[in-house]
Design a protein around this motif. Sequence first.
Motif, PDB file in Angstrom:
ATOM      1  N   VAL A 140       0.869  -1.172   0.000  1.00  0.00           N
ATOM      2  CA  VAL A 140       0.000   0.000   0.000  1.00  0.00           C
ATOM      3  C   VAL A 140       0.906   1.221   0.000  1.00  0.00           C
ATOM      4  N   ARG A 141       0.695   2.121  -0.945  1.00  0.00           N
ATOM      5  CA  ARG A 141       1.592   3.257  -1.167  1.00  0.00           C
ATOM      6  C   ARG A 141       3.017   2.769  -1.429  1.00  0.00           C
ATOM      7  N   GLY A 142       3.127   1.539  -1.971  1.00  0.00           N
ATOM      8  CA  GLY A 142       4.419   0.988  -2.353  1.00  0.00           C
ATOM      9  C   GLY A 142       5.216   0.375  -1.232  1.00  0.00           C
ATOM     10  N   VAL A 143       4.609   0.246  -0.030  1.00  0.00           N
ATOM     11  CA  VAL A 143       5.350  -0.214   1.137  1.00  0.00           C
ATOM     12  C   VAL A 143       4.550  -1.282   1.881  1.00  0.00           C
ATOM     13  N   ALA A 144       5.271  -2.211   2.508  1.00  0.00           N
ATOM     14  CA  ALA A 144       4.648  -3.227   3.360  1.00  0.00           C
ATOM     15  C   ALA A 144       5.377  -3.264   4.694  1.00  0.00           C
ATOM     16  N   SER A 145       4.649  -3.582   5.750  1.00  0.00           N
ATOM     17  CA  SER A 145       5.191  -3.586   7.107  1.00  0.00           C
ATOM     18  C   SER A 145       5.086  -4.977   7.716  1.00  0.00           C
ATOM     19  N   GLY A 146       6.133  -5.409   8.398  1.00  0.00           N
ATOM     20  CA  GLY A 146       6.074  -6.694   9.093  1.00  0.00           C
ATOM     21  C   GLY A 146       7.424  -7.083   9.661  1.00  0.00           C
ATOM     22  N   GLY A 147       7.434  -7.596  10.876  1.00  0.00           N
ATOM     23  CA  GLY A 147       8.668  -7.898  11.583  1.00  0.00           C
ATOM     24  C   GLY A 147       9.399  -9.118  11.054  1.00  0.00           C
ATOM     25  N   LEU A 148      10.578  -9.339  11.637  1.00  0.00           N
ATOM     26  CA  LEU A 148      11.440 -10.469  11.293  1.00  0.00           C
ATOM     27  C   LEU A 148      11.611 -11.336  12.531  1.00  0.00           C
ATOM     28  N   ARG A 149      11.245 -12.614  12.418  1.00  0.00           N
ATOM     29  CA  ARG A 149      11.395 -13.529  13.539  1.00  0.00           C
ATOM     30  C   ARG A 149      12.504 -14.539  13.265  1.00  0.00           C
ATOM     31  N   MET A 150      13.022 -15.122  14.337  1.00  0.00           N
ATOM     32  CA  MET A 150      14.015 -16.179  14.210  1.00  0.00           C
ATOM     33  C   MET A 150      13.662 -17.268  15.208  1.00  0.00           C
ATOM     34  N   ARG A 151      13.412 -18.452  14.692  1.00  0.00           N
ATOM     35  CA  ARG A 151      13.148 -19.590  15.573  1.00  0.00           C
ATOM     36  C   ARG A 151      13.452 -20.886  14.835  1.00  0.00           C
ATOM     37  N   GLU A 152      13.887 -21.878  15.577  1.00  0.00           N
ATOM     38  CA  GLU A 152      14.103 -23.210  15.006  1.00  0.00           C
ATOM     39  C   GLU A 152      12.773 -23.753  14.520  1.00  0.00           C
ATOM     40  N   GLY A 153      12.722 -24.179  13.249  1.00  0.00           N
ATOM     41  CA  GLY A 153      11.496 -24.754  12.702  1.00  0.00           C
ATOM     42  C   GLY A 153      10.597 -23.778  11.985  1.00  0.00           C
ATOM     43  N   CYS A 154      11.009 -22.529  11.860  1.00  0.00           N
ATOM     44  CA  CYS A 154      10.212 -21.548  11.127  1.00  0.00           C
ATOM     45  C   CYS A 154      10.042 -22.010   9.676  1.00  0.00           C
ATOM     46  N   ILE A 160      14.328  -4.366   1.608  1.00  0.00           N
ATOM     47  CA  ILE A 160      14.234  -3.466   2.766  1.00  0.00           C
ATOM     48  C   ILE A 160      14.455  -2.025   2.338  1.00  0.00           C
ATOM     49  N   GLU A 161      15.344  -1.818   1.393  1.00  0.00           N
ATOM     50  CA  GLU A 161      15.615  -0.455   0.928  1.00  0.00           C
ATOM     51  C   GLU A 161      14.424   0.144   0.203  1.00  0.00           C
ATOM     52  N   HIS A 162      13.636  -0.680  -0.460  1.00  0.00           N
ATOM     53  CA  HIS A 162      12.603  -0.130  -1.351  1.00  0.00           C
ATOM     54  C   HIS A 162      11.167  -0.335  -0.886  1.00  0.00           C
ATOM     55  N   PHE A 163      10.842  -1.471  -0.208  1.00  0.00           N
ATOM     56  CA  PHE A 163       9.428  -1.605   0.143  1.00  0.00           C
ATOM     57  C   PHE A 163       9.103  -2.464   1.364  1.00  0.00           C
ATOM     58  N   THR A 192      16.063  -0.291   9.126  1.00  0.00           N
ATOM     59  CA  THR A 192      15.155  -1.362   8.693  1.00  0.00           C
ATOM     60  C   THR A 192      13.794  -0.821   8.280  1.00  0.00           C
ATOM     61  N   VAL A 193      13.580   0.491   8.456  1.00  0.00           N
ATOM     62  CA  VAL A 193      12.316   1.091   8.005  1.00  0.00           C
ATOM     63  C   VAL A 193      12.569   2.165   6.957  1.00  0.00           C
ATOM     64  N   GLN A 194      13.717   2.097   6.288  1.00  0.00           N
ATOM     65  CA  GLN A 194      14.060   3.169   5.360  1.00  0.00           C
ATOM     66  C   GLN A 194      13.139   3.238   4.146  1.00  0.00           C
ATOM     67  N   ALA A 195      12.436   2.163   3.832  1.00  0.00           N
ATOM     68  CA  ALA A 195      11.525   2.198   2.687  1.00  0.00           C
ATOM     69  C   ALA A 195      10.390   3.187   2.881  1.00  0.00           C
ATOM     70  N   ILE A 196      10.108   3.508   4.140  1.00  0.00           N
ATOM     71  CA  ILE A 196       8.994   4.428   4.399  1.00  0.00           C
ATOM     72  C   ILE A 196       9.439   5.886   4.388  1.00  0.00           C
ATOM     73  N   PRO A 225      10.511   7.965   2.132  1.00  0.00           N
ATOM     74  CA  PRO A 225       9.951   8.874   1.114  1.00  0.00           C
ATOM     75  C   PRO A 225       8.512   9.302   1.390  1.00  0.00           C
ATOM     76  N   LEU A 226       7.809   8.597   2.280  1.00  0.00           N
ATOM     77  CA  LEU A 226       6.423   8.949   2.583  1.00  0.00           C
ATOM     78  C   LEU A 226       6.308   9.980   3.700  1.00  0.00           C
ATOM     79  N   LEU A 227       7.427  10.327   4.314  1.00  0.00           N
ATOM     80  CA  LEU A 227       7.413  11.228   5.461  1.00  0.00           C
ATOM     81  C   LEU A 227       7.525  12.690   5.024  1.00  0.00           C
ATOM     82  N   ASP A 228       6.837  13.569   5.749  1.00  0.00           N
ATOM     83  CA  ASP A 228       6.914  15.004   5.453  1.00  0.00           C
ATOM     84  C   ASP A 228       8.301  15.550   5.767  1.00  0.00           C
ATOM     85  N   ASP A 229       8.876  15.106   6.881  1.00  0.00           N
ATOM     86  CA  ASP A 229      10.197  15.566   7.310  1.00  0.00           C
ATOM     87  C   ASP A 229      10.955  14.351   7.822  1.00  0.00           C
TER      88      ASP A 229
END
Length: 395
Positions: free
Chosen positions: A27-41, A104-107, A133-137, A139-143
């Motif tokens: 949405v607006r070229g960007v998606a949000s979601g964390g990164l998990r690490m676990r055995e068996g993912c 991560i850089e783009h979306f 890790t949120v640099q894709a967003i 360009p959507l910021l005012d400042d």
Amino acid sequence: MTAPLISLTWTDHVTGRQGFLVVDRLVRGVASGGLRMREGCTLDEVTGLARGMTMKEALHFDAEDPTVRYVPLGGAKGGIDCDPRDPGAYGVLVRFLRATRPYIEHFWTTGEDLGLTQDLVDSAAVEAGLVSTVQAIHPLLDDEEEARRRLADAFAVEVDGIGLDELVGGCGVAESVLAALDRAGTAYAGTRVSVQGLGTMGGATARFLSRAGLKIVAVADVRGTITHPDGLDVEALLAARDAYGTVDRSALRPEDREAPGDAWLSVDAEVLVPAAVSYAIDAGNQARITARWIVEAANMPVLAEAEELLARRGITVLPDVVVNSGTNAWWWWTLFGDIGPDADEAFAHTRRAMRGLIGRMLERADADGTTPRAAAHAIVADRLPVIALRYGRYR
């Protein structure tokens, strides 16, 4: 069910470990979601989590308030099949971030999830050559400069020894519990709670519920379950846990008791809060549960078949897509400037938002004669076409 926009599997050339990235929607070229690490993912797990993130973003969409700066993003998720305690885990994390750097850089905007802390993710991101890790967003910021400073200041805030970034998610979970109790006319005092997992989400939830007057009668970690029918000393347990949420047993009081790891399921309690791994409650072990409410602080802890059986027994499951959505929303409320880097403001905003979401979900469930999860899905189904019409699905 619609297939995700992007689904990829990465294999680490050093260890053979696999990692996964799924982008459910942009949405607006960007998606949000964390990164998990676990055995068996697994890829299937990450796919489900990415779809859940699309839902969380849609649930926090406010089409009527023109003053709101945060507007929804798409949903995504990352996962690495590796035990975070493995000595080589950090290297795997760095190489995964390096491999997914273009995304991560783009979306894809990401952050901590199960098995990882934000500090660890940020450190690995720097080694992987990322600005953020949120640099894709950005360009959507005012400042951009002011927004990044505001978020950094928010991450520096601590309340009684715990970072604000850890606390906001638990605040949202706790407020979900309190909203359900209020709707049922159940007093906080004397209401007993069992929590699986005393990491970021479980620990903060236990703190907020304890301070609201509820009794935390059981907490479970990888070493087992700690119980006390009159309530545990939550602050002492939080102070005695390690980076993975494991409690040092030397900090227990003489009257505290230790029980097997799955004892949290059957403890005498009105509320169960699974706040650790996915798929914790299945068709078999659900029969041991006597609680009235299960409040999903973790992602996907209750399997669908188990939830159906629980509903037949009159046990209500408050779903993860609503209950644990506060952390994600707080990032964007702060970055976009709807709130400042202040704990009281963050907690107040989170409580208002979660109260509203829980209320709408339970009202819809009553009106439709469905479960809260089905009601949440119905709300999302109403909102996604509006979001797509206003912002587009892929741009």
